[in-house]
Design an enzyme around this catalytic site. Structure first.
Site, PDB file in Angstrom:
ATOM      1  N   CYS A 262      -2.565  -3.971   7.034  1.00 32.62           N
ATOM      2  CA  CYS A 262      -2.159  -4.294   8.409  1.00 32.62           C
ATOM      3  C   CYS A 262      -2.596  -3.204   9.379  1.00 32.62           C
ATOM      4  CB  CYS A 262      -0.657  -4.538   8.473  1.00 32.62           C
ATOM      5  SG  CYS A 262       0.338  -3.095   8.127  1.00 32.62           S
TER       6      CYS A 262
ATOM      7  N   GLU B  74       0.838  -1.208   0.000  1.00 36.27           N
ATOM      8  CA  GLU B  74       0.000   0.000   0.000  1.00 36.27           C
ATOM      9  C   GLU B  74       0.874   1.259   0.000  1.00 36.27           C
ATOM     10  OE1 GLU B  74      -0.091  -2.626   1.947  1.00 36.27           O
ATOM     11  OE2 GLU B  74      -2.037  -2.979   2.873  1.00 36.27           O
TER      12      GLU B  74
HETATM   13  C1  AOF Z   1       0.160  -5.232   4.403  1.00 36.55           C
HETATM   14  N1  AOF Z   1       0.801  -5.001   3.224  1.00 36.55           N
HETATM   15  O1  AOF Z   1       2.436  -5.411   1.765  1.00 36.55           O
HETATM   16  C2  AOF Z   1       2.328  -6.729   3.690  1.00 36.55           C
HETATM   17  C3  AOF Z   1       1.621  -7.001   4.891  1.00 36.55           C
HETATM   18  O2  AOF Z   1       7.177  -6.982   9.774  1.00 36.55           O
HETATM   19  P1  AOF Z   1       6.290  -6.138   8.958  1.00 36.55           P
HETATM   20  O3  AOF Z   1       6.007  -4.800   9.531  1.00 36.55           O
HETATM   21  O4  AOF Z   1       6.688  -6.066   7.498  1.00 36.55           O
HETATM   22  O5  AOF Z   1       4.858  -6.866   8.976  1.00 36.55           O
HETATM   23  C4  AOF Z   1       4.723  -8.111   8.413  1.00 36.55           C
HETATM   24  C5  AOF Z   1       3.287  -8.539   8.569  1.00 36.55           C
HETATM   25  O6  AOF Z   1       2.428  -7.562   7.948  1.00 36.55           O
HETATM   26  C6  AOF Z   1       3.009  -9.853   7.832  1.00 36.55           C
HETATM   27  O7  AOF Z   1       3.135 -10.964   8.682  1.00 36.55           O
HETATM   28  C7  AOF Z   1       1.575  -9.669   7.379  1.00 36.55           C
HETATM   29  O8  AOF Z   1       0.670  -9.930   8.432  1.00 36.55           O
HETATM   30  C8  AOF Z   1       1.538  -8.186   7.061  1.00 36.55           C
HETATM   31  N2  AOF Z   1       2.038  -7.987   5.705  1.00 36.55           N
HETATM   32  N3  AOF Z   1       0.554  -6.259   5.182  1.00 36.55           N
HETATM   33  O9  AOF Z   1      -0.761  -4.495   4.755  1.00 36.55           O
HETATM   34  C9  AOF Z   1       1.861  -5.692   2.831  1.00 36.55           C
HETATM   35  N4  AOF Z   1       3.450  -7.431   3.348  1.00 36.55           N
HETATM   36 ZN    ZN Z   2       0.926  -2.945   5.996  1.00 32.66          ZN
END
Ligand code: AOF
Ligand code: ZN
Length: 370
Positions: A82, A59
């Site tokens: 997230c 995003e």
């Molecule tokens: C999203 N968009 O592109 C992704 C998400 O360690 P972090 O902060 O990168 O968080 C990883 C977690 O965030 C991952 O386990 C999943 O739940 C979410 N990934 N979420 O909104 C994204 N890659």
């Molecule tokens: Zn995110």
């Protein structure tokens, strides 16, 4: 673009977002593959994907790519935005701040840190949320992430190349090559896609493999190399110990501190494991790999390791490349050997998901029925 219905429009943009997500293959593990498209007044004004583990989420990349104000736009994202502070701040808050009108989601995020809270945040801010668009495609794309986040253990994929009579080599152990070149190229794609590769010590002693990912015209990521080596027989001059092309991790039951220290000097990690029947306790290994944040393991044999993994019910998926050849010979090894099972009722049962012709060979993809 003109669409007959909103459903058709949602499917169209979600398909594009899923295609974008795929560009992250090999670079985001153990995170999910996520793509995002921002549409305003029938025009795509932003797009992005999760490019790298630890990097900005899809995003954020999509928002940053937009030259226009995204207020009032519809955001198509393949995973629920997230809601937690991880390596990056919450994407749901970011979308609320930008006052988007609608968010369309392919899959909900099963990560306990998110699990519906991202959707709630959006809805509480008055943003319309639609979920489940191309849900099945999304579940397939992120099968590794969904498995890992729910079980805390890697998805285990057993891959092999066999003749039509199930052999992996002749009686003189000649095995190069059973499958055709296209199949072998696909194997290198798997080595890029899955985070780790596992072999038994006999494969190391026989082939001295490097287990790297070599893909034409593409920069590939080498998998973490895992060796099951009950008696710590790995030669100090083997490629896996010396080439520094990726991390090598050895699981053994042998507490030979001198050799372990020599391996550590070569940056090879050694884990001492409990012993079970024929060797290393593979349940322990798979759990440990989960703790090490390894989300997927491609098993490339050999036959003894395959047998132990199947008998311990540790394989999740099977990919068999079958070449139209008959090898024969009682001493020619088959894909699974070891001690095997006694009763047919104990056989590992599979559900075939796909069969595909790869030039002259057949790829059979199946799930182990648990
Ligand atoms: C999203 N968009 O592109 C992704 C998400 O360690 P972090 O902060 O990168 O968080 C990883 C977690 O965030 C991952 O386990 C999943 O739940 C979410 N990934 N979420 O909104 C994204 N890659
Ligand atoms: Zn995110």
């Amino acid at each position: 673009m003109k669409f007959d219905s909103r459903y058709q429009e949602d499917n169209y943009y979600m398909k594009k977002a899923l295609e974008l997500a795929k560009l992250g293959i090999g670079a985001v593990n153990p995170n999910p593959l996520v793509g995002c498209i921002i549409v305003k007044d029938g025009k795509v004004i932003g797009e992005g994907y999760h490019m790298k583990f630890g990097g900005p989420h899809a995003e954020v990349n999509a928002i940053n790519s937009s030259k226009e104000d995204i207020e009032g736009a519809t955001v198509y994202v393949t995973l629920e935005p997230c809601s937690h502070f991880g390596k990056t701040p919450p994407c749901a808050d970011n979308l609320v701040r930008h006052k988007v009108k609608r968010v369309v989601i392919c899959n909900n995020d099963p990560n306990p840190l998110v699990a519906g809270n991202g959707i709630k945040k959006l809805q509480n801010a008055g943003i319309e949320v639609t979920t489940g668009i191309l849900e099945k495609e999304g579940l397939k794309l992120n099968e590794v992430f969904f498995h890992y986040i729910k079980n805390n253990k890697p998805l285990v994929i057993s891959k092999t190349a066999i003749s039509m009579d199930g052999k992996i080599a002749t009686k003189h152990m000649e095995s190069q090559w059973i499958s055709n070149e296209s199949c072998r190229e696909m194997t290198h794609e798997y080595r890029n896609k899955y985070m780790a590769i596992m072999v038994g010590i006999n494969t190391v002693l026989k082939d001295n493999p490097s287990l790297t990912s070599r893909i034409k015209n593409k920069k590939a990521r080498n998998p973490i190399r895992i060796v099951i080596d009950t008696n710590l027989k790995i030669p100090m001059n083997s490629n896996l110990v010396n080439d520094n092309k990726s991390k090598t991790i050895i699981f053994t039951c042998n507490n030979d501190l001198k050799k372990i220290n020599l391996l550590k000097e070569k940056d090879v990690d050694v884990h001492i494991c409990p012993k079970k029947e024929e060797g290393v306790d593979l349940n322990f290994v798979i759990e440990k790999l989960g703790e090490l944040k390894i989300d997927s393991v491609l098993v490339e044999g050999g036959a003894t390791l395959n047998d132990s993994l199947f008998r311990n019910n540790l394989v999740d998926k099977v990919k068999i490349f079958m070449a139209p050849k008959i090898i024969g010979g009682k001493d020619a090894p088959s894909f699974v050997s070891g001690c095997g099972i006694e009763k047919l009722s104990e056989a590992t049962k599979l559900e075939i998901k796909n069969t595909t012709m790869i030039d002259s060979d057949i790829l059979i993809e199946a799930d182990v029925i648990k």
